[in-house]
Enzyme design. Structure first.
Site, PDB file in Angstrom:
ATOM      1  N   HIS A   1      31.903  40.920  38.721  1.00  0.00           N
ATOM      2  CA  HIS A   1      31.218  39.837  39.441  1.00  0.00           C
ATOM      3  C   HIS A   1      30.050  40.392  39.836  1.00  0.00           C
ATOM      4  O   HIS A   1      28.826  39.698  40.009  1.00  0.00           O
ATOM      5  CB  HIS A   1      32.272  39.539  40.778  1.00  0.00           C
ATOM      6  CG  HIS A   1      33.158  38.410  40.556  1.00  0.00           C
ATOM      7  ND1 HIS A   1      34.159  38.690  39.510  1.00  0.00           N
ATOM      8  CD2 HIS A   1      33.029  37.198  40.383  1.00  0.00           C
ATOM      9  CE1 HIS A   1      34.835  37.727  39.397  1.00  0.00           C
ATOM     10  NE2 HIS A   1      34.344  36.645  39.883  1.00  0.00           N
TER      11      HIS A   1
ATOM     12  N   ARG B   1      42.481  48.936  40.520  1.00  0.00           N
ATOM     13  CA  ARG B   1      42.061  47.934  41.348  1.00  0.00           C
ATOM     14  C   ARG B   1      42.947  48.267  42.770  1.00  0.00           C
ATOM     15  O   ARG B   1      44.156  48.443  42.403  1.00  0.00           O
ATOM     16  CB  ARG B   1      42.434  46.466  41.006  1.00  0.00           C
ATOM     17  CG  ARG B   1      41.433  46.228  39.745  1.00  0.00           C
ATOM     18  CD  ARG B   1      41.374  44.875  39.502  1.00  0.00           C
ATOM     19  NE  ARG B   1      40.411  44.400  38.416  1.00  0.00           N
ATOM     20  CZ  ARG B   1      39.207  43.761  38.557  1.00  0.00           C
ATOM     21  NH1 ARG B   1      38.977  43.736  39.722  1.00  0.00           N
ATOM     22  NH2 ARG B   1      38.577  43.592  37.496  1.00  0.00           N
TER      23      ARG B   1
ATOM     24  N   ARG C   1      34.613  40.814  47.388  1.00  0.00           N
ATOM     25  CA  ARG C   1      35.329  41.555  46.345  1.00  0.00           C
ATOM     26  C   ARG C   1      36.296  42.615  47.151  1.00  0.00           C
ATOM     27  O   ARG C   1      37.544  42.603  46.661  1.00  0.00           O
ATOM     28  CB  ARG C   1      34.383  42.184  45.230  1.00  0.00           C
ATOM     29  CG  ARG C   1      33.604  41.211  44.504  1.00  0.00           C
ATOM     30  CD  ARG C   1      34.350  40.203  44.105  1.00  0.00           C
ATOM     31  NE  ARG C   1      35.173  40.381  42.556  1.00  0.00           N
ATOM     32  CZ  ARG C   1      36.047  39.463  42.362  1.00  0.00           C
ATOM     33  NH1 ARG C   1      36.187  38.285  43.056  1.00  0.00           N
ATOM     34  NH2 ARG C   1      36.884  39.668  41.353  1.00  0.00           N
TER      35      ARG C   1
ATOM     36  N   HIS D   1      38.520  45.154  44.396  1.00  0.00           N
ATOM     37  CA  HIS D   1      37.684  46.396  44.328  1.00  0.00           C
ATOM     38  C   HIS D   1      37.576  47.221  45.318  1.00  0.00           C
ATOM     39  O   HIS D   1      37.786  46.742  46.465  1.00  0.00           O
ATOM     40  CB  HIS D   1      36.321  45.825  44.114  1.00  0.00           C
ATOM     41  CG  HIS D   1      36.140  45.149  42.230  1.00  0.00           C
ATOM     42  ND1 HIS D   1      36.051  45.951  41.253  1.00  0.00           N
ATOM     43  CD2 HIS D   1      35.885  44.030  41.910  1.00  0.00           C
ATOM     44  CE1 HIS D   1      36.093  45.323  40.199  1.00  0.00           C
ATOM     45  NE2 HIS D   1      35.700  44.009  40.662  1.00  0.00           N
TER      46      HIS D   1
HETATM   47  O1  LIG Z   1      35.494  43.204  37.979  1.00  0.00           O
HETATM   48  P1  LIG Z   1      35.651  41.795  38.666  1.00  0.00           P
HETATM   49  O2  LIG Z   1      34.499  41.790  39.736  1.00  0.00           O
HETATM   50  O3  LIG Z   1      36.839  41.668  39.355  1.00  0.00           O
HETATM   51  O4  LIG Z   1      35.243  40.557  37.977  1.00  0.00           O
HETATM   52  C1  LIG Z   1      35.960  40.335  36.734  1.00  0.00           C
HETATM   53  C2  LIG Z   1      35.409  38.949  36.098  1.00  0.00           C
HETATM   54  O5  LIG Z   1      34.171  39.600  35.728  1.00  0.00           O
HETATM   55  C3  LIG Z   1      33.362  38.488  35.280  1.00  0.00           C
HETATM   56  O6  LIG Z   1      32.042  38.850  35.086  1.00  0.00           O
HETATM   57  C4  LIG Z   1      33.956  38.093  33.862  1.00  0.00           C
HETATM   58  O7  LIG Z   1      33.035  36.986  33.519  1.00  0.00           O
HETATM   59  C5  LIG Z   1      35.207  37.335  34.394  1.00  0.00           C
HETATM   60  O8  LIG Z   1      36.074  37.057  32.984  1.00  0.00           O
HETATM   61  C6  LIG Z   1      36.044  38.518  35.090  1.00  0.00           C
HETATM   62  O9  LIG Z   1      37.196  37.940  35.370  1.00  0.00           O
END
Ligand SMILES: O=P(O)(O)OC[C@H]1O[C@@H](O)[C@H](O)[C@@H](O)[C@@H]1O
Length: 297
Positions: free
Chosen positions: A71, A39, A115, A121
């Protein structure tokens, strides 16, 4: 913009009348455990190059691997399912599907940009998450999960956490650390209170298992219920259902007790089992009242 799967779940359920989408989260948690990916908020600190520092925010310190974006995946899977359902149910004219898909693209763009903006991300991770989510929606639109037996749901609910524990054990056996991303989040997050158990992949596994169990229980109740089969699907009914479900989801989602990690996972499992059941049962309860009042008049 931050789409939590908790807020999207009721909307998707309402659009689909609970038919086909509940397998989505299971795939997500499985892939999050296996796939790796740095990340930006920790990568930049570990990089040898002289790079500018990145701002961190309350939502930056996700603890799972970065690839693909969870997400983006969940948002794309749920919204894509909603768009397909809307187009089918509304018998849209030629221009309406385009409007829906443009809205979908704009929402995904907003989710993806947010994000990247909060440094959780890289762009390619968001794109990978979006494509995976769309693929998942297309697969699960073909599966009629409402016809699956309660026994199968229970087996799935056992399989999901057990397989994630086994996956971790295998990763450990080959000399890798399955919790490597949690360690990095704790090391590089600007504020320790921003590192939250809600973001841990194991917590997502419990949430998905709980949701599946909740849905399985609902399906077995609904099969024998006349009010479910009669299915009031007016727009007003759906709007009330969405609003009520979102409110309940927010209340349940915000129950975050300060307990041991194991207890937190157990509470997550129960919370989401209960949440899915409540959301699914709202149409049953409203439908039953409607049938009773029809009988009385
Ligand atoms: O990978 P990303 O976009 O940071 O998202 C992580 C999140 O993704 C979500 O879909 C999960 O349900 C969460 O538990 C998690 O925190």
């Amino acid at each position: 913009m931050h789409f939590s799967s908790t807020s999207l779940l009721p909307t998707a359920f309402t659009s689909l009348q609970g038919k086909k989408f509940c397998g989505l989260p299971a795939c997500q948690s499985g892939s999050m455990l296996i796939l790796h990916g740095e990340r930006p908020y920790w990568w930049i600190k570990e990089s040898d190059n002289k790079l500018p520092s990145l701002n961190q925010y309350r939502l930056t310190c996700e603890t799972g691997p970065g690839s693909p974006s969870g997400h983006a995946m969940v948002t794309a899977a749920v919204l894509c399912t909603v768009v397909f359902a809307y187009i089918r149910l509304s018998k849209a004219r030629w221009y309406k599907p385009w409007c829906c898909w443009i809205c979908f693209a704009l929402m995904m763009l907003a989710a993806g940009v947010s994000r990247c903006y909060i440094a959780t991300h890289f762009p390619h991770q968001v794109v990978a998450g979006t494509l995976t989510g769309v693929a998942m929606a297309m697969i699960f639109l073909k599966v009629a999960l409402k016809d699956v037996s309660l026994k199968t749901y229970i087996l799935l609910v056992i399989f999901i956490p057990v397989s994630s524990v086994l996956t971790s054990a295998v990763i450990r056996m080959i000399g890798l650390d399955p919790d490597w991303s949690i360690a990095k989040a704790m090391k590089w997050c600007a504020e320790s209170q921003w590192v939250h158990p809600d973001t841990q992949p194991y917590n997502a596994v419990q949430r998905d298992a709980g949701s599946l169990l909740g849905y399985g229980i609902f399906v077995s109740i609904a099969r024998s219920s006349r009010s479910f089969q009669s299915g009031d699907s007016s727009n007003l009914f759906r709007l009330v259902h969405i609003i009520l479900s979102l409110l309940i989801a927010q209340v349940i989602e915000n129950i975050k007790p300060k307990v041991s990690t194991e207890m937190y996972y157990l509470i997550t499992f129960l919370k989401f089992g209960l949440l899915v059941n409540i959301i699914c049962l709202i149409p049953l309860l409203i439908g039953r009242r409607k049938i009773n009042s029809d009988k009385n008049s």
